[in-house]
Design an enzyme around this catalytic site. Structure first.
Site, PDB file in Angstrom:
ATOM      1  CG  LEU A 101      50.834  22.614  53.948  1.00 12.79           C
ATOM      2  CD1 LEU A 101      49.860  23.740  54.304  1.00 12.79           C
ATOM      3  CD2 LEU A 101      50.062  21.337  53.640  1.00 12.79           C
ATOM      4  CG  ASP A 102      51.586  20.516  47.439  1.00 14.93           C
ATOM      5  OD1 ASP A 102      50.777  21.409  47.132  1.00 14.93           O
ATOM      6  OD2 ASP A 102      51.245  19.329  47.576  1.00 14.93           O
ATOM      7  NE  ARG A 103      53.217  26.157  42.268  1.00  8.88           N
ATOM      8  CZ  ARG A 103      52.149  26.407  41.511  1.00  8.88           C
ATOM      9  NH1 ARG A 103      51.474  27.526  41.650  1.00  8.88           N
ATOM     10  NH2 ARG A 103      51.738  25.529  40.619  1.00  8.88           N
ATOM     11  CG  ASP A 104      49.584  23.560  42.996  1.00  8.02           C
ATOM     12  OD1 ASP A 104      49.660  24.779  42.726  1.00  8.02           O
ATOM     13  OD2 ASP A 104      50.087  22.661  42.291  1.00  8.02           O
ATOM     14  CB  SER A 105      48.569  22.052  49.692  1.00  9.86           C
ATOM     15  OG  SER A 105      48.607  20.891  48.868  1.00  9.86           O
TER      16      SER A 105
END
Length: 241
Positions: A101-105
Site C-alpha cells: 500500500l502506498d504511504r498515503d493509503s
C-alpha cells in the site's frame, strides 16, 4: 522488542493466543526455568518451554493481517521515509508483505514468511480481489464511476484497467474491488475522471477482511480462514504447512 508471552507463543505457531493463555494459567509454560504468570512479557531471547517442549525458532509458516496506518512506507529501509514498515510493524519473526500500500493509503496488509503465498498473491494473472473504500474531495458523478467500472486508459502507465466492481456509498465515497495491482491504480483512475482521492483504505484481500481492526493492529490468521486464503490464492497448497 517486548511482547506478551501468549502472543509470542501464538506467533510461533504453537496454538492460538487464547489457548496459550490457558496453558500459562495451568502452569504448563516456563520461561528460563520458572513457571510463567499470566501476562508475562518476553523479548524472544528467553528459553521458553510449552507443555514440556522447548519453543525454538519458528519453522511454521505464519500469515498475519496488519492494519497499516497512513504515513507508513512499505519498505524495509528508505532514508527519505518518515516511518517505514520495518519501524511500524513489530513481530517476533521477520514477515514480508504480499501486496503493498502506498504511504498515503491505509488498511489491510497480508504479512507472511511464506514465499509461495507471496508469489501467488502478487501474480496478477490470478485476478485476486482487493477491496477498497475511497473518499474523494468533491462529489463524484455516476458517469465517472461507470467509466471506472468499465475500465479506462491510464496514460501514465499506458495500460487499460480491467473492468471492476464499483459501488457508490455517498456523494464523495465509493467502494471498489480490483483484480489487478497497478502502481497507485485507484489514485490514477480517479485522476483520469477528474477526482482527487483524500482517503483510501483497503478493507479486504481475497477472503481476509480488515473488519474492526485499528491502525497498527496485528491479527494472526488461522484455521478455516487460513485454509480458504491458501485455496483462493492458488498456491497449490491447502495451508501454510
Amino acid at each position: 522488542m517486548q511482547m506478551r508471552l501468549s502472543k509470542y507463543i501464538a506467533a510461533c505457531g504453537v496454538c492460538s493466543r487464547r489457548e496459550a493463555d490457558r496453558l500459562i494459567e495451568s502452569g504448563k509454560v516456563t520461561v528460563d526455568g520458572q513457571i510463567a504468570p499470566l501476562g508475562f512479557v518476553v523479548d524472544g531471547t528467553e528459553k521458553i518451554v510449552v507443555n514440556g517442549r522447548p519453543l525454538g525458532e519458528m519453522d511454521k509458516k505464519v500469515v498475519a493481517a496488519y492494519y497499516k496506518p497512513v504515513g507508513v512506507t512499505c519498505t524495509q529501509r528508505d532514508p527519505h521515509a518518515e516511518r517505514t514498515l520495518r519501524e511500524a510493524f513489530s513481530f517476533p519473526i521477520r514477515l514480508t508483505y504480499a501486496g503493498r500500500l502506498d504511504r498515503d493509503s491505509e488498511g489491510l496488509l497480508i504479512m507472511t514468511n511464506d514465499g509461495d503465498l507471496i508469489e501467488a498473491m502478487m501474480r496478477g494473472s490470478h485476478g485476486h480481489e482487493k477491496e477498497y473504500i475511497v473518499r474523494v474531495r468533491s462529489r463524484i458523478s455516476d458517469a465517472a464511476l461507470m467509466k471506472m467500472r468499465k475500465g479506462l486508459y491510464l496514460r501514465e502507465l499506458d495500460v487499460r484497467t480491467r473492468p471492476c466492481t464499483v459501488q457508490r456509498l455517498g456523494d464523495r465515497t465509493f467502494r471498489i474491488v480490483l483484480t489487478q495491482g497497478l502502481n497507485r491504480q485507484i489514485r490514477r483512475m480517479c485522476a483520469e475522471v477528474g477526482a482527487e482521492v483524500i482517503r483510501l483504505k483497503r478493507v479486504r484481500v481475497l477472503n481476509i477482511e480488515l473488519g474492526a481492526m485499528k491502525p497498527g493492529e496485528i491479527r494472526i490468521i488461522t484455521g478455516a480462514e487460513l485454509k480458504e486464503l491458501y485455496e483462493k490464492a492458488n498456491t497449490g497448497r491447502i495451508n501454510g504447512n
